[in-house]
Scaffold this active site. Structure first.
Site, short mmCIF file in Angstrom:
data_model
loop_
_atom_site.label_atom_id
_atom_site.label_comp_id
_atom_site.label_asym_id
_atom_site.label_seq_id
_atom_site.Cartn_x
_atom_site.Cartn_y
_atom_site.Cartn_z
N LYS A 18 -6.08 -9.24 13.50
CA LYS A 18 -5.60 -8.36 12.68
C LYS A 18 -6.19 -7.45 13.78
CE LYS A 18 -6.26 -7.19 8.00
NZ LYS A 18 -5.95 -8.00 7.00
N GLY A 62 -10.40 -1.31 -8.54
CA GLY A 62 -8.65 -0.76 -8.21
C GLY A 62 -7.73 -1.02 -8.34
N VAL A 63 -6.55 -0.49 -9.11
CA VAL A 63 -5.65 -0.80 -9.32
C VAL A 63 -4.29 -0.40 -8.97
CG1 VAL A 63 -6.26 -0.97 -12.19
CG2 VAL A 63 -5.86 0.91 -10.97
N GLY A 64 -4.42 -0.32 -7.44
CA GLY A 64 -3.36 -0.47 -6.83
C GLY A 64 -2.35 -0.85 -6.79
N VAL A 78 -1.80 -3.90 -5.67
CA VAL A 78 -2.36 -5.88 -6.16
C VAL A 78 -3.02 -5.84 -7.73
CG1 VAL A 78 -4.49 -7.35 -5.73
CG2 VAL A 78 -3.01 -6.45 -4.41
N1 LIG Z 1 -2.26 -5.55 -0.32
C1 LIG Z 1 -2.14 -7.12 -0.22
O1 LIG Z 1 -1.41 -8.16 -0.07
C2 LIG Z 1 -3.96 -7.50 -0.27
C3 LIG Z 1 -3.74 -8.88 0.61
C4 LIG Z 1 -5.31 -9.34 0.48
C5 LIG Z 1 -6.12 -8.79 0.11
N2 LIG Z 1 -6.25 -7.37 -0.13
C6 LIG Z 1 -7.12 -6.69 -0.53
O2 LIG Z 1 -6.84 -6.08 -2.02
C7 LIG Z 1 -7.45 -4.71 -2.07
C8 LIG Z 1 -6.68 -4.15 -2.83
O3 LIG Z 1 -5.73 -4.20 -1.85
P1 LIG Z 1 -4.47 -3.36 -2.42
O4 LIG Z 1 -3.01 -3.38 -1.32
O5 LIG Z 1 -4.15 -3.48 -3.74
O6 LIG Z 1 -4.44 -1.60 -2.46
P2 LIG Z 1 -4.41 -0.17 -2.41
O7 LIG Z 1 -4.43 0.38 -1.73
O8 LIG Z 1 -3.06 -0.40 -2.92
O9 LIG Z 1 -5.31 -0.11 -3.74
C9 LIG Z 1 -6.74 -0.06 -3.79
C10 LIG Z 1 -6.86 0.83 -5.08
O10 LIG Z 1 -8.46 0.66 -5.09
C11 LIG Z 1 -8.52 2.14 -5.48
N3 LIG Z 1 -9.94 3.12 -5.16
C12 LIG Z 1 -10.33 3.13 -3.57
N4 LIG Z 1 -11.32 3.18 -3.73
C13 LIG Z 1 -11.55 2.99 -4.72
C14 LIG Z 1 -13.15 3.27 -5.76
N5 LIG Z 1 -14.42 3.33 -5.49
N6 LIG Z 1 -13.15 2.77 -6.43
C15 LIG Z 1 -12.15 2.65 -7.09
N7 LIG Z 1 -11.13 2.04 -7.54
C16 LIG Z 1 -11.27 2.34 -5.71
C17 LIG Z 1 -7.66 2.92 -4.78
O11 LIG Z 1 -7.00 4.95 -5.45
C18 LIG Z 1 -6.46 2.28 -4.93
O12 LIG Z 1 -5.51 2.50 -6.79
C19 LIG Z 1 -7.95 -4.16 -0.26
O13 LIG Z 1 -9.25 -4.22 -0.91
C20 LIG Z 1 -7.37 -5.00 0.28
O14 LIG Z 1 -7.30 -5.29 1.77
C21 LIG Z 1 -4.84 -6.85 -0.75
#
Ligand SMILES: NC(=O)c1ccc[n+]([C@@H]2O[C@H](COP(=O)([O-])OP(=O)(O)OC[C@H]3O[C@@H](n4cnc5c(N)ncnc54)[C@H](O)[C@@H]3O)[C@@H](O)[C@H]2O)c1
Length: 363
Positions: A93, A193-195, A197
């Site tokens: 990483k 967290g509705v980003g 994923v």
């Molecule tokens: N993107 C991938 O393919 C992937 C793969 C493995 C693991 N992950 C993990 O999954 C998680 C989400 O990834 P992502 O790509 O969707 O990230 P992202 O940044 O697109 O979405 C994260 C969301 O969480 C929200 N958030 C942040 N802090 C918060 C809180 N305290 N309370 C509520 N919501 C909050 C943000 O506003 C955002 O909408 C991360 O921990 C990431 O490490 C992602």
């Protein structure tokens, strides 16, 4: 340049190998470039199963200690994620210290790519928090050791939808184990967290008829998605007292800790966030004691890794999705193993991953 006299009392003892998160890492590379202002750390935890693949995170760390600990923890997690998923990859990483919104630019990305290139493939990078597919395309200009580049450039694009599919599979397997049916229809599920994923996960589970509640710090996003998927919304941090069937952490790590576990009223925890257990041993056991089935994060969020791994061999989305579907069977296997051996689900997953690494080391 002036050299300063260092007050040794202020120096922390054992700054690298003595870090709490240090766990036999093979190599740690500190990258510094005055011209671009790049400060990055690449952590290679283990390469027994193959080259260390893992995303790059750009974050405004409170201190360099926090950045170092993050890269140590995350790179170790990748070793086990690849091993449990059956991929011929090791764990690595990288972190770039800085604000992705204000300090990221193409020159900085290229310079970072040159550092990745200097490792000759021992480390292969990808997207993580603070990075986008476009950044991977810039890095690709200076090194072949990058995945998750744009589909228009022959890559696999954003891995998040495949990650969400794997989390969905893991959640269904946990439902099968806990409720005797994999159907999520009518189940009350909180997605925190509705980003990237979280949104796709919400799509899958609403399509299946679950009662979904969404939570995020981004209120505009909550409004948009609640209309799009007809979900309920909960604002703020006070989400752990809700009556739920499933809690899906898809934002930050460490949300499963003694405080939240004591309040959580749910049967299953299954989400995408990395490092959900604040303390793996303690909190895995607390979940088990309370009868909460915890689907190990590094197992069920491996879809994105499967997707970028597929890119290394010539990307085929169908193959990546088929392999990601297997997360269902592996999750069931781990949950049953945990019950049979009377160990936590996290330890059961770790044990299988470690056995695979040991077998390869011994061969
Ligand atoms: N993107 C991938 O393919 C992937 C793969 C493995 C693991 N992950 C993990 O999954 C998680 C989400 O990834 P992502 O790509 O969707 O990230 P992202 O940044 O697109 O979405 C994260 C969301 O969480 C929200 N958030 C942040 N802090 C918060 C809180 N305290 N309370 C509520 N919501 C909050 C943000 O506003 C955002 O909408 C991360 O921990 C990431 O490490 C992602």
């Amino acid at each position: 340049m002036t050299s300063k006299i260092i007050d040794t009392n202020l120096m922390k003892k054992d700054p690298v190998f003595g870090q709490l998160s240090f766990d036999g890492h093979e190599q740690i590379v500190f990258c510094n470039d005055e011209d671009t202002g790049l400060k990055a750390i690449i952590g290679i935890h283990n390469t027994v199963l193959g080259p260390a693949l893992g995303g790059t995170r750009m974050w405004s760390y409170q201190s360099e200690w926090h950045a170092l600990n993050d890269v140590l923890r995350l790179s170790r997690g990748m070793t086990y994620k690849s091993a449990i998923t059956g991929l011929n990859l090791g764990g690595g990483k990288a972190v770039i210290i800085g604000d992705a919104k204000t300090q990221k630019n193409d020159r900085l990305m290229r310079r970072f790519g040159e550092f990745v290139n200097s490792l000759s493939g021992r480390y292969i990078t990808a997207e993580d928090v603070g990075m986008e597919t476009r950044d991977m395309d810039i890095i690709r200009e200076v090194t072949p050791y990058v995945t998750g580049i744009s589909e228009s450039k022959g890559g696999s694009g954003n891995p998040s939808p495949v990650t969400a599919y794997g989390v969905y599979m893991g959640m269904k397997a946990a439902a099968n184990y806990k409720f005797g049916t994999e159907s999520l229809e009518g189940k009350k599920i909180l997605v925190q967290g509705v980003g990237h994923v979280g949104e796709t996960l919400v799509k899958y589970i609403t399509e299946e008829g679950a009662q979904v509640i969404i939570n995020d710090i981004n209120e505009a996003r909550l409004e948009e998605l609640s209309k799009k998927y007809h979900t309920n919304v909960i604002l703020g941090n006070d989400i752990y007292n809700l009556d739920l069937d499933i809690y899906a952490p898809c934002a930050l790590g460490a949300t499963v800790n003694p405080d939240t576990i004591s309040r959580l009223k749910c049967e299953i925890i299954a989400g995408a966030a990395n490092n959900q257990l604040a303390d793996e041993g303690r909190d895995g056991q607390l979940c088990a004691d309370k009868g909460i089935c915890y689907a190990p994060d590094f197992l069920i969020n491996a879809g994105g890794l499967i997707n970028v791994y597929s890119e290394l061999k010539g990307y085929n989305r169908e193959d990546a999705l088929n392999q990601t579907r297997e997360i269902y069977n592996t999750t069931l296997e781990i949950l049953n193993k945990s019950e049979f051996e009377n160990i936590t689900t996290h330890d059961a997953a770790l044990k299988i991953a470690q056995e695979r690494i040991n077998d390869k080391s011994d061969a």
